[in-house]
Design a protein around this motif. Structure first.
Motif, PDB file in Angstrom:
ATOM      1  N   VAL B  87     102.269 -21.623  50.114  1.00  0.00           N
ATOM      2  CA  VAL B  87     102.105 -22.686  49.050  1.00  0.00           C
ATOM      3  C   VAL B  87     101.142 -24.640  50.007  1.00  0.00           C
ATOM      4  O   VAL B  87     100.156 -24.299  50.054  1.00  0.00           O
ATOM      5  CB  VAL B  87     103.804 -23.311  48.008  1.00  0.00           C
ATOM      6  CG1 VAL B  87     102.395 -24.577  47.536  1.00  0.00           C
ATOM      7  CG2 VAL B  87     102.691 -21.672  47.005  1.00  0.00           C
ATOM      8  N   SER B  88     102.141 -24.179  51.321  1.00  0.00           N
ATOM      9  CA  SER B  88     101.666 -25.620  51.397  1.00  0.00           C
ATOM     10  C   SER B  88     100.730 -25.394  52.515  1.00  0.00           C
ATOM     11  O   SER B  88     100.026 -25.743  52.685  1.00  0.00           O
ATOM     12  CB  SER B  88     103.264 -26.147  52.615  1.00  0.00           C
ATOM     13  OG  SER B  88     103.924 -25.124  53.279  1.00  0.00           O
ATOM     14  N   VAL B 242      90.306 -26.168  42.822  1.00  0.00           N
ATOM     15  CA  VAL B 242      91.386 -25.653  42.021  1.00  0.00           C
ATOM     16  C   VAL B 242      91.145 -24.266  42.031  1.00  0.00           C
ATOM     17  O   VAL B 242      93.045 -23.429  42.530  1.00  0.00           O
ATOM     18  CB  VAL B 242      91.792 -26.083  40.481  1.00  0.00           C
ATOM     19  CG1 VAL B 242      92.542 -26.296  39.768  1.00  0.00           C
ATOM     20  CG2 VAL B 242      91.472 -28.170  40.965  1.00  0.00           C
ATOM     21  N   SER B 243      90.604 -23.263  41.906  1.00  0.00           N
ATOM     22  CA  SER B 243      90.684 -22.181  41.422  1.00  0.00           C
ATOM     23  C   SER B 243      91.205 -21.498  42.789  1.00  0.00           C
ATOM     24  O   SER B 243      91.504 -20.044  42.805  1.00  0.00           O
ATOM     25  CB  SER B 243      89.346 -21.902  41.785  1.00  0.00           C
ATOM     26  OG  SER B 243      88.480 -22.799  40.278  1.00  0.00           O
ATOM     27  N   ALA B 244      91.165 -22.226  44.112  1.00  0.00           N
ATOM     28  CA  ALA B 244      90.833 -21.392  45.149  1.00  0.00           C
ATOM     29  C   ALA B 244      92.331 -21.524  45.583  1.00  0.00           C
ATOM     30  O   ALA B 244      92.982 -20.976  45.841  1.00  0.00           O
ATOM     31  CB  ALA B 244      90.402 -22.476  46.147  1.00  0.00           C
ATOM     32  N   ALA B 249      95.658 -17.896  44.916  1.00  0.00           N
ATOM     33  CA  ALA B 249      96.982 -18.110  45.725  1.00  0.00           C
ATOM     34  C   ALA B 249      97.717 -18.688  45.405  1.00  0.00           C
ATOM     35  O   ALA B 249      99.510 -17.736  46.140  1.00  0.00           O
ATOM     36  CB  ALA B 249      96.732 -18.727  46.774  1.00  0.00           C
ATOM     37  N   THR B 250      98.284 -19.628  44.530  1.00  0.00           N
ATOM     38  CA  THR B 250      99.088 -19.500  44.296  1.00  0.00           C
ATOM     39  C   THR B 250     100.110 -19.282  42.724  1.00  0.00           C
ATOM     40  O   THR B 250     101.112 -18.831  42.047  1.00  0.00           O
ATOM     41  CB  THR B 250     100.159 -21.649  44.758  1.00  0.00           C
ATOM     42  OG1 THR B 250      98.416 -22.277  43.733  1.00  0.00           O
ATOM     43  CG2 THR B 250      99.619 -21.863  45.361  1.00  0.00           C
ATOM     44  N   MET B 251      99.911 -20.503  41.912  1.00  0.00           N
ATOM     45  CA  MET B 251     100.346 -20.536  40.593  1.00  0.00           C
ATOM     46  C   MET B 251     100.326 -19.230  39.708  1.00  0.00           C
ATOM     47  O   MET B 251     101.011 -18.666  39.370  1.00  0.00           O
ATOM     48  CB  MET B 251      99.729 -21.771  39.903  1.00  0.00           C
ATOM     49  CG  MET B 251      99.928 -21.665  37.755  1.00  0.00           C
ATOM     50  SD  MET B 251      99.168 -22.044  37.064  1.00  0.00           S
ATOM     51  CE  MET B 251      98.362 -21.254  36.580  1.00  0.00           C
ATOM     52  N   VAL B 252      99.399 -18.575  40.242  1.00  0.00           N
ATOM     53  CA  VAL B 252      99.134 -16.988  39.587  1.00  0.00           C
ATOM     54  C   VAL B 252     100.323 -16.023  40.324  1.00  0.00           C
ATOM     55  O   VAL B 252     100.313 -15.185  39.649  1.00  0.00           O
ATOM     56  CB  VAL B 252      98.000 -16.144  39.300  1.00  0.00           C
ATOM     57  CG1 VAL B 252      96.450 -17.285  38.211  1.00  0.00           C
ATOM     58  CG2 VAL B 252      96.740 -17.166  40.714  1.00  0.00           C
ATOM     59  N   ASN B 253     101.016 -16.376  41.433  1.00  0.00           N
ATOM     60  CA  ASN B 253     101.639 -15.232  42.003  1.00  0.00           C
ATOM     61  C   ASN B 253     102.991 -15.581  41.681  1.00  0.00           C
ATOM     62  O   ASN B 253     103.741 -14.772  41.834  1.00  0.00           O
ATOM     63  CB  ASN B 253     101.633 -15.917  43.327  1.00  0.00           C
ATOM     64  CG  ASN B 253     100.047 -14.712  43.833  1.00  0.00           C
ATOM     65  OD1 ASN B 253     100.205 -14.221  43.491  1.00  0.00           O
ATOM     66  ND2 ASN B 253      99.158 -15.419  44.952  1.00  0.00           N
ATOM     67  N   PHE B 330     101.259  -7.866  51.101  1.00  0.00           N
ATOM     68  CA  PHE B 330      99.647  -8.229  50.113  1.00  0.00           C
ATOM     69  C   PHE B 330     100.108  -9.835  49.798  1.00  0.00           C
ATOM     70  O   PHE B 330      98.650 -10.035  49.215  1.00  0.00           O
ATOM     71  CB  PHE B 330      99.809  -6.693  48.744  1.00  0.00           C
ATOM     72  CG  PHE B 330      98.585  -7.308  48.182  1.00  0.00           C
ATOM     73  CD1 PHE B 330      97.139  -6.556  48.646  1.00  0.00           C
ATOM     74  CD2 PHE B 330      98.727  -7.688  46.917  1.00  0.00           C
ATOM     75  CE1 PHE B 330      96.089  -6.360  48.353  1.00  0.00           C
ATOM     76  CE2 PHE B 330      97.030  -7.371  46.273  1.00  0.00           C
ATOM     77  CZ  PHE B 330      95.757  -6.501  47.293  1.00  0.00           C
ATOM     78  N   PHE B 331     100.962 -10.009  49.522  1.00  0.00           N
ATOM     79  CA  PHE B 331     100.617 -10.837  48.653  1.00  0.00           C
ATOM     80  C   PHE B 331     100.508 -12.337  49.973  1.00  0.00           C
ATOM     81  O   PHE B 331      99.028 -12.891  49.380  1.00  0.00           O
ATOM     82  CB  PHE B 331     102.618 -11.811  48.070  1.00  0.00           C
ATOM     83  CG  PHE B 331     102.439 -13.363  48.268  1.00  0.00           C
ATOM     84  CD1 PHE B 331     102.027 -14.140  47.328  1.00  0.00           C
ATOM     85  CD2 PHE B 331     103.451 -13.884  49.032  1.00  0.00           C
ATOM     86  CE1 PHE B 331     101.538 -15.119  47.445  1.00  0.00           C
ATOM     87  CE2 PHE B 331     103.330 -15.504  49.227  1.00  0.00           C
ATOM     88  CZ  PHE B 331     102.403 -16.200  48.155  1.00  0.00           C
ATOM     89  N   VAL B 332     100.404 -12.493  51.221  1.00  0.00           N
ATOM     90  CA  VAL B 332     100.319 -13.188  52.784  1.00  0.00           C
ATOM     91  C   VAL B 332      98.221 -12.673  52.049  1.00  0.00           C
ATOM     92  O   VAL B 332      97.795 -13.490  52.205  1.00  0.00           O
ATOM     93  CB  VAL B 332     100.611 -12.354  53.437  1.00  0.00           C
ATOM     94  CG1 VAL B 332     100.166 -13.153  54.365  1.00  0.00           C
ATOM     95  CG2 VAL B 332     102.018 -12.934  53.258  1.00  0.00           C
ATOM     96  N   VAL B 333      98.500 -11.131  52.131  1.00  0.00           N
ATOM     97  CA  VAL B 333      97.065 -10.985  52.104  1.00  0.00           C
ATOM     98  C   VAL B 333      95.883 -11.199  51.816  1.00  0.00           C
ATOM     99  O   VAL B 333      94.901 -12.256  51.934  1.00  0.00           O
ATOM    100  CB  VAL B 333      96.452  -9.122  52.766  1.00  0.00           C
ATOM    101  CG1 VAL B 333      95.382  -9.308  52.017  1.00  0.00           C
ATOM    102  CG2 VAL B 333      97.636  -8.546  53.596  1.00  0.00           C
ATOM    103  N   HIS B 334      96.722 -11.325  50.376  1.00  0.00           N
ATOM    104  CA  HIS B 334      95.839 -11.847  49.353  1.00  0.00           C
ATOM    105  C   HIS B 334      95.357 -13.249  49.156  1.00  0.00           C
ATOM    106  O   HIS B 334      94.416 -13.507  49.092  1.00  0.00           O
ATOM    107  CB  HIS B 334      96.431 -11.442  47.820  1.00  0.00           C
ATOM    108  CG  HIS B 334      95.799 -11.926  46.408  1.00  0.00           C
ATOM    109  ND1 HIS B 334      95.967 -12.936  45.438  1.00  0.00           N
ATOM    110  CD2 HIS B 334      94.214 -11.282  46.645  1.00  0.00           C
ATOM    111  CE1 HIS B 334      95.239 -13.245  44.763  1.00  0.00           C
ATOM    112  NE2 HIS B 334      94.210 -12.470  44.609  1.00  0.00           N
ATOM    113  N   GLY B 335      96.891 -14.158  49.328  1.00  0.00           N
ATOM    114  CA  GLY B 335      96.332 -15.494  49.353  1.00  0.00           C
ATOM    115  C   GLY B 335      95.681 -16.104  50.615  1.00  0.00           C
ATOM    116  O   GLY B 335      94.482 -16.511  50.484  1.00  0.00           O
TER     117      GLY B 335
END
Lengths: 141, 775, 116
Positions: B87-88, B242-244, B249-253, B330-335
């Motif tokens: 996030v940061s 905002v989309s990016a 990367a963040t809220m939807v996760n 995968f969270f990291v990869v996808h972000g």
């Protein structure tokens, strides 16, 4: 209304009512009277005055805008409720001091009197504000 | 050092509030300046991440308690720090990016304020140790997401999409609240650290299915799982930064985060292991398939995001150590790749003015380094070596084979959707970047944006991370152990690597890539057919269905409101008076009748005369057609009441009543001459009806008074006042003492009301004066 | 005594309600004022009507404390009366403004929000 006699009488009455109201405020704790009654009586004096002399003159007569009286009254009342906090008591505790005087009765002063004074000012301010504004807007005199 | 974290979080709020002011001074440099804060968060997290022991967690107690026994306590463990890092870290890059991207937008200060607030809410959500606080932050992210999607609030599409996203995620938020409350009810605590070892208690409880349902609804709405996925493509109406940030990367996760967070005490049940993989795989496949039919670069990315979220939910649902590991990686990869790709999409949009992949083309050379970053990111998305994405995909295949229920189906779906991913990656890259593709008409290129440092900085860094972590995966693997320990409660050695020898997983990978290339070769047919399928699907276009449902709901509500709130003041009053009177009268008669044994006091004759006079005056007042006569008659009633007070010994009251009555008459007379004469609006019939209603209400009150007179009310409070007035409050006038001493707080409130009334009168009247002067 | 009081209060309420149900705003304001007077009276009488001593203590004379009229309702009503004055003035100002804006005295015209 330009009747000179009427003007003089009203001037006198409004003055008398003002003094009477202050007396009623002062003795309110022990006899009929108090801030509410005192405030209304003082204001009624100025209502007479406004009816005869017009709102503009009345504004001059009461020196400050009525809203200032209301604000000041609220301030005094609020102040009296918190004074006791500074002496380490609960807020709203009444504090009293005796001032001994040689000839007349001893003066017995307390924070409830300050509170009553605040009430007096608020009521006075409210009524004068209403009357003066109504007369100005509705073009009386 | 750790104690400072809550303050750091608070500072985020303060800075967010100050942003509009900063923006006035710094102009477009605001974003760059603001990025200092997430950067410091990032470095701090990095330090924590590398220094935490394998099974260690840090809990920082709250500065103050929000509710009893709970507050914003901060929890630092592998999971929260990993999410905090993303996030940061992406926050820094997005702020950089946004300061260039938003340069020509109005209301930039507001935009950066929202972005900063969102960052604060998101960090608060991942860091908190309290489920209630987690819910609050969760809802806050929904709110800021709503404001950010609708940032272009002059566009109806943006407003609509924002509302839709908000309604769905806020509905999920409510579900989360219910779920959290149920958990707290069962476990007796909302602190996550205490809940960790209460899993048995919760999962064996009879209400567990309900809790599970609520939490899953929260997760599915927030993380855009089927059938709630449709709000995410709509959210692409937001400005690209905002989309990016939010929608990749963040809220939807957040939903995935919640799943991993509650896994120790909710997970590992039959429901968990079957429902989550099922919906996860459906989402995974639907997202990947629908992405093929889109032409808009951002919408394609949105659908692949849905697919990726499906994968993460699926992995969290499989719930083995391997699958959790895969989910984290995968969270990291996808972000990393999705953030980069979104930023690149925005850059292309700015450079060429279009996002249509059919119109774009041959951008490899003009975009330079960014093209290379795009290539790497697409590789990562396709899961090709040597990117981190490859490692992620390998882990996912390994995990899917372990699934407890219908692992075969999951595997087939997984391979299919991964093939689609590979195909899309190649397809989009070919369409947009490939230098040798023939295009009918070359798009115009704005070199200023193409070479913008701030715009290309983010994607390049993210792609570099994707590559770097792929080449040296040991770095990240070592530190995932802590997160896994707190999710699965077991210690594992995490070793990540690009090459594991020839095994089943590798063969699956090769099949996937082969299938993807096949899809790429037949891209035209596939895209055409998917688009057709999409058109057919549009008949049940979910956003429209959703719109219709909401619209009908509002319609029914407003019809109901119109029926009840008809706007006729009289009928409200009639309803009120008739119902109240009837209820009271029925109650009086049903219980005891009125005053069975009347012991009447004798009445003084002068009092009787007074009452008769007042009654006549009141009757005269209501039927008089002269205004001044009515007022004077009512004045007589008022004075009479004053006399009654006097008769019963209430001196202060009588004085006040006389004075106020006089004043009211004066004021009435002052105003009334400026108003029209009494007009008779109502018909005779309605007057007769009103007389009956009035008599009913009056009779009811009379009975109540009669009844209350014989209650023999005890007066303990009043006795206290009477006995203590002199010695406690030094006053002889008990009424006054009550007013200014015993009940001074009440009086304080009452004089405030007076002040407000005066202010209201002045405001109302003065408003008029101005208007008249203007006219 | 009780009966007369009850009938009188009932009558006052009936007058107030009838005035409230008029369509003319001036009558409505008068109704509010009548109702507030009547309610004050009810609260006052709820303290009981058997006691009628002045609620002021004396130094010299020993007052029969049990005969003092309940002072608490008095204090409540005293402020209520003054607030009633404020409300009367406020509603009048509101009414004046309403008449200036809409040019009518008819309450039914108040049905919709966007008048003019």
């Amino acid at each position: 209304m330009n009747n000179i006699v009427l003007r003089t009488i009203v001037n006198l009455i409004s003055r008398l009512l003002l003094y009477l109201s202050i007396y009623l405020l002062w003795r309110g704790h022990n006899a009929p009277g108090g801030g509410f009654i005192g405030g209304i009586i003082a204001a009624i004096g100025f209502v007479f005055y406004a009816i005869i002399y017009g709102p503009g003159k009345t504004r001059e007569r009461i020196k400050l805008p009525p809203m200032y009286y209301i604000g000041g009254g609220l301030f005094f009342s609020a102040l009296s409720t918190v004074i006791s906090v500074f002496t380490g008591r609960q807020p709203l505790t009444g504090l009293w001091i005796d001032i001994p005087l040689p000839v007349i009765e001893d003066i017995h002063l307390g924070t409830p009197f300050l509170f009553d004074m605040g009430v007096y000012l608020v009521v006075f301010g409210m009524i004068t504000a209403i009357i003066i504004n109504i007369m100005e807007v509705l073009r009386w005199n | 050092m750790h104690q400072l974290l809550p303050y750091l979080l608070t500072s985020l709020l303060v800075v967010g509030l100050a942003t509009p002011l900063l923006e006035k001074k710094l102009k477009y440099r605001t974003g760059v300046f603001l990025s200092v804060i997430p950067l410091s968060f990032f470095l701090y997290f990095l330090w924590v991440f590398t220094s935490l022991g394998k099974t260690e967690s840090l809990i920082i107690p709250p500065i103050m308690e929000l509710v009893r026994g709970g507050g914003l306590s901060v929890r630092l463990d592998g999971l929260s720090v990993l999410f905090g890092l993303m996030v940061s870290g992406i926050g820094v890059l997005v702020l950089f990016y946004a300061s260039a991207y938003m340069r020509k937008y109005p209301r930039q200060g507001y935009f950066f304020m929202l972005l900063t607030f969102f960052m604060g809410a998101m960090l608060g959500m991942v860091l908190t140790n309290n489920l209630i606080a987690l819910f609050i932050f969760w809802e806050l992210t929904s709110v800021f997401s709503f404001l950010l999607i609708g940032f272009d609030n002059h566009l109806e599409k943006a407003r609509k999409a924002a509302l839709q996203g908000f309604l769905i995620t806020a509905f999920g938020g409510l579900c989360l609240l219910f779920g959290v409350l149920l958990i707290g009810d069962i476990a007796g605590t909302y602190e996550i650290s205490e809940l960790l070892n209460k899993g048995e208690l919760i999962t064996s409880h009879t209400r567990y299915p309900l809790i599970f349902l609520f939490l899953v609804l929260a997760v599915f709405t927030k993380s855009a799982q089927f059938p709630f996925h449709f709000w995410l493509p709509g959210a692409m109406n937001a400005p690209t930064p905002v989309s990016a940030y939010l929608h990749s990367a963040t809220m939807v996760n957040a939903g995935v985060f919640l799943l991993l967070r509650v896994n120790p005490f909710i997970g590992d049940t039959l429901l968990w292991d079957s429902v989550l993989p099922l919906f996860g795989s459906i989402t995974m496949f639907t997202g990947a398939l629908l992405a093929f039919g889109e032409k808009d670069l951002k919408r394609i990315l949105a659908f692949t995001t849905i697919s990726a979220l499906g994968i993460m939910v699926l992995l969290a649902g499989i719930d083995t150590t391997k699958s959790i590991k895969a989910a984290l990686v995968f969270f990291v990869v996808h972000g990393l790749y999705k953030g980069a790709l979104f930023m690149i999409a925005g850059l292309i949009d700015k450079t060429t003015g279009t996002r249509d992949i059919d119109r774009l083309g041959q951008l490899w050379k003009p975009l330079g380094l960014v093209s290379f970053a795009a290539l790497l990111s697409f590789f990562s998305m396709a899961g090709l070596p040597p990117m981190l994405g490859f490692i992620g995909k390998e882990l996912i295949y390994g995990a899917k084979m372990q699934a407890a229920y219908f692992s075969n189906i999951i595997l087939v779906f997984g391979i299919l959707s991964n093939m689609l991913m590979v195909g899309i990656s190649f397809y989009v890259f070919y369409q947009v970047f490939w230098p040798y593709r023939r295009v009918k008409k070359k798009v115009a290129i704005d070199g200023h944006y193409a070479r913008s440092f701030l715009l290309s900085f983010g994607p390049v860094i993210l792609a570099a991370f994707s590559l770097g972590l792929g080449l040296a995966p040991v770095r990240i693997g070592k530190y995932l152990q802590n997160a896994i320990y707190f999710i699965r409660a077991e210690e594992v050695a995490v070793d990540l690597g690009l090459w594991h020898g020839v095994n089943a997983v590798l063969i699956l990978s090769i099949i996937t890539v082969g299938g993807g290339i096949l899809l790429f070769i037949f891209r035209k047919q596939v895209a055409f057919n998917v688009a057709r399928f999409n058109n057919w699907l549009n008949k049940f276009y979910l956003p429209d269905v959703f719109d219709k449902v909401i619209k009908n709901y509002v319609k029914v509500a407003s019809r109901q409101t119109d029926r009840i709130q008809h706007g006729y003041h009289r009928y409200y009053l009639i309803t009120f008076f008739v119902i109240t009177s009837l209820l009271v009268v029925v109650h009086l008669f049903a219980n005891s009748g009125i005053a069975p044994e009347l012991q009447l006091q004798p009445i003084k004759s002068y009092l009787l005369i007074l009452f008769i006079v007042m009654a006549f005056a009141a009757g005269y007042a209501i039927f008089s057609s002269s205004r001044i006569a009515a007022i004077l008659a009512l004045g007589i009633v008022g004075y009479g009441i004053g006399l009654v007070y006097l008769f019963f010994g209430a001196v202060d009251l009588a004085i006040t009543q006389f004075l106020v009555e006089t004043l009211v008459m004066v004021i009435f007379v002052l105003v009334i001459y400026k108003l029209p004469v009494f007009a008779v609006f109502s018909s005779k019939a309605s007057r007769v009806r009103d007389i009956f209603i009035a008599l009913l209400a009056g009779g009811m009150m009379g009975m109540v008074v009669l009844k209350s007179n014989f209650f023999n009310v005890e007066t303990p409070i009043s006795d206290y006042f009477i006995n203590n007035s002199l010695n406690l409050a030094h006053g002889k006038n008990i009424v006054n003492v009550i007013l200014v001493d015993f009940r001074a707080l009440d009086t304080m409130g009452e004089i405030t009301v007076l002040a407000l009334a005066a202010a209201g009168v002045v405001a109302l009247l003065r408003l008029n004066i101005k208007k008249r002067e203007n006219e | 005594m009780e009966l007369v009081l009850a009938i009188f209060i009932g009558l006052l309420y009936a007058c107030g309600v009838y005035l409230l149900l008029r369509r003319s705003i001036v009558k409505l304001i008068l109704g509010v004022f009548v109702l507030s007077n009547a309610t004050n009276l009810v609260i006052f009488l709820a303290g009981g009507i058997t006691r009628s001593g002045i609620s002021i203590l004396q130094d010299e004379v020993v007052v029969d404390k049990s005969n003092i009229t309940d002072p608490l309702p008095q204090a409540l009503i005293l402020t209520a009366i003054v607030i009633g004055l404020g409300i009367a003035a406020y509603t009048l100002a509101l009414k004046y403004k309403y008449y200036k804006v809409t040019g009518t005295d008819d309450l039914d015209r108040l049905k919709n929000t966007d008048q003019r």
